[in-house]
Scaffold this active site. Structure first.
Site, PDB file in Angstrom:
ATOM      1  N   HIS A  99      25.429  43.482  49.132  1.00 12.46           N
ATOM      2  CA  HIS A  99      24.443  42.400  49.055  1.00 12.46           C
ATOM      3  C   HIS A  99      23.800  42.136  50.417  1.00 12.46           C
ATOM      4  O   HIS A  99      24.205  42.689  51.442  1.00 12.46           O
ATOM      5  CB  HIS A  99      25.086  41.122  48.507  1.00 12.46           C
ATOM      6  N   CYS A 115      33.212  42.251  50.615  1.00 10.24           N
ATOM      7  CA  CYS A 115      31.932  42.821  50.199  1.00 10.24           C
ATOM      8  C   CYS A 115      31.293  43.594  51.349  1.00 10.24           C
ATOM      9  O   CYS A 115      31.744  43.542  52.488  1.00 10.24           O
ATOM     10  CB  CYS A 115      30.991  41.717  49.720  1.00 10.24           C
TER      11      CYS A 115
END
Length: 321
Positions: A99, A115
């Site tokens: 992301h 992440c």
């Protein structure tokens, strides 16, 4: 556009390099810096896929994140305070995604909760290319030289990864200058931003110096098509005229920032206007690519005008300090 399987696209994330590599058969691989899990956070290795794409995602902190920091809200809607940025590619592992970020300074470091964070412009490029089902492989070896990925227990040995051609990066800019250009610190006392000088209608056309050696089909098309070459050349002319009016220190920093913008633009048109090498001779393919490039280059002129106004303001503020 051909299917994902026939295109042979694959995302490979190297924890050792802290970079995400986009692998495409028959074309050069591109790579982007990423932030990875901080020390102590378990980072999954092996193979997965992109299972969902989210534009303007809402961030929902995990239970462990809220235990570690009780002040976190149950969710954060899209906006400047959202840690996911504007784009997210959810992977097949629970609570793991590729992301964007609202903290660009964290890229390249071990700071995430597991992440993989990317710069806003980079995740926008990847989001446009990667489809649901795109294979993703996370490895703990360097991709800067040909490597093979160790087989995972209980799985068949994966095919050797093709060598990655990593583009050379420009010389580093001194941190103080880079911070001033890319992420200027808040100014205590408000200073009126200078009004940029009006841009005359007649902008000189500066040819792309890469045209004589260009191999990418889209760049060759820009160089060989008078209309596209003119649009591209006027953008370069506008940049050159702006840089000429700066001090040597300001010119070096602004030139680096504009170069980075140009690379992001090249990535964007590759994603949006992509064609297979050799297919530009097909009239239908050429017509579609030409229209895509014309729209992108027309919009780029306005983007560069806005960017020049920003860089001119930063240089003026820095000079007053």
């Amino acid at each position: 556009m051909e299917s994902l399987e026939s295109a042979g696209r694959q995302i490979v994330i190297s924890l050792a390099d802290r970079r995400l590599y986009l692998m495409e058969d028959g074309s050069e691989s591109r790579s982007f810096p990423v932030a990875i899990g901080r020390p102590g956070v378990a980072i999954p290795l092996g193979d997965t896929t992109v299972v969902r794409k989210r534009r303007n995602p809402t961030w929902h902190p995990t239970a462990s994140q809220r235990r570690a920091k009780p002040s976190l809200p149950l969710s954060v809607p899209p906006g400047p305070n959202n840690p996911l940025g504007k784009y997210a590619l959810d992977l097949g592992w629970t609570a793991i995604a590729i992301h964007g970020t609202n903290e660009p300074g964290s890229i390249g470091r071990r700071v995430s909760s597991g992440c993989f964070r990317m710069m806003p412009a980079d995740i926008e490029t990847l989001f446009a290319i990667a489809e649901v089902g795109t294979p993703v492989r996370v490895v703990d070896v360097s991709m800067k030289a040909p490597e093979t990925v160790p087989a995972q227990p209980g799985k068949a040995a994966p095919k050797p990864l093709p060598p990655v051609q990593v583009a050379k990066t420009p010389p580093p800019v001194p941190p103080a200058v880079l911070v001033s250009v890319v992420a200027p610190a808040p100014i205590a006392a408000p200073i009126a931003a200078p009004i940029p000088a009006p841009i005359p209608a007649q902008i000189p056309i500066v040819p792309d110096p890469r045209c004589s050696t260009a191999t990418a089909p889209l760049r060759r098309m820009v160089c060989a098509t008078p209309e596209l070459a003119s649009l591209d050349g006027r953008v370069r002319g506008l940049q050159e005229r702006f840089l000429t009016g700066l001090s040597p220190e300001g010119r070096a920093a602004a030139s680096y920032a504009l170069l980075q913008d140009e690379r992001r633009f090249d990535d964007r048109i590759t994603a949006l206007c992509w064609i297979r090498k050799g297919s530009e001779a097909d009239p239908a393919v050429a017509t579609a690519a030409h229209g895509c490039l014309r729209a992108a280059l027309s919009g780029r002129m306005e983007e560069v005008k806005t960017r020049i106004a920003e860089l001119g303001g930063v240089a003026t503020v820095a000079a007053r300090r």
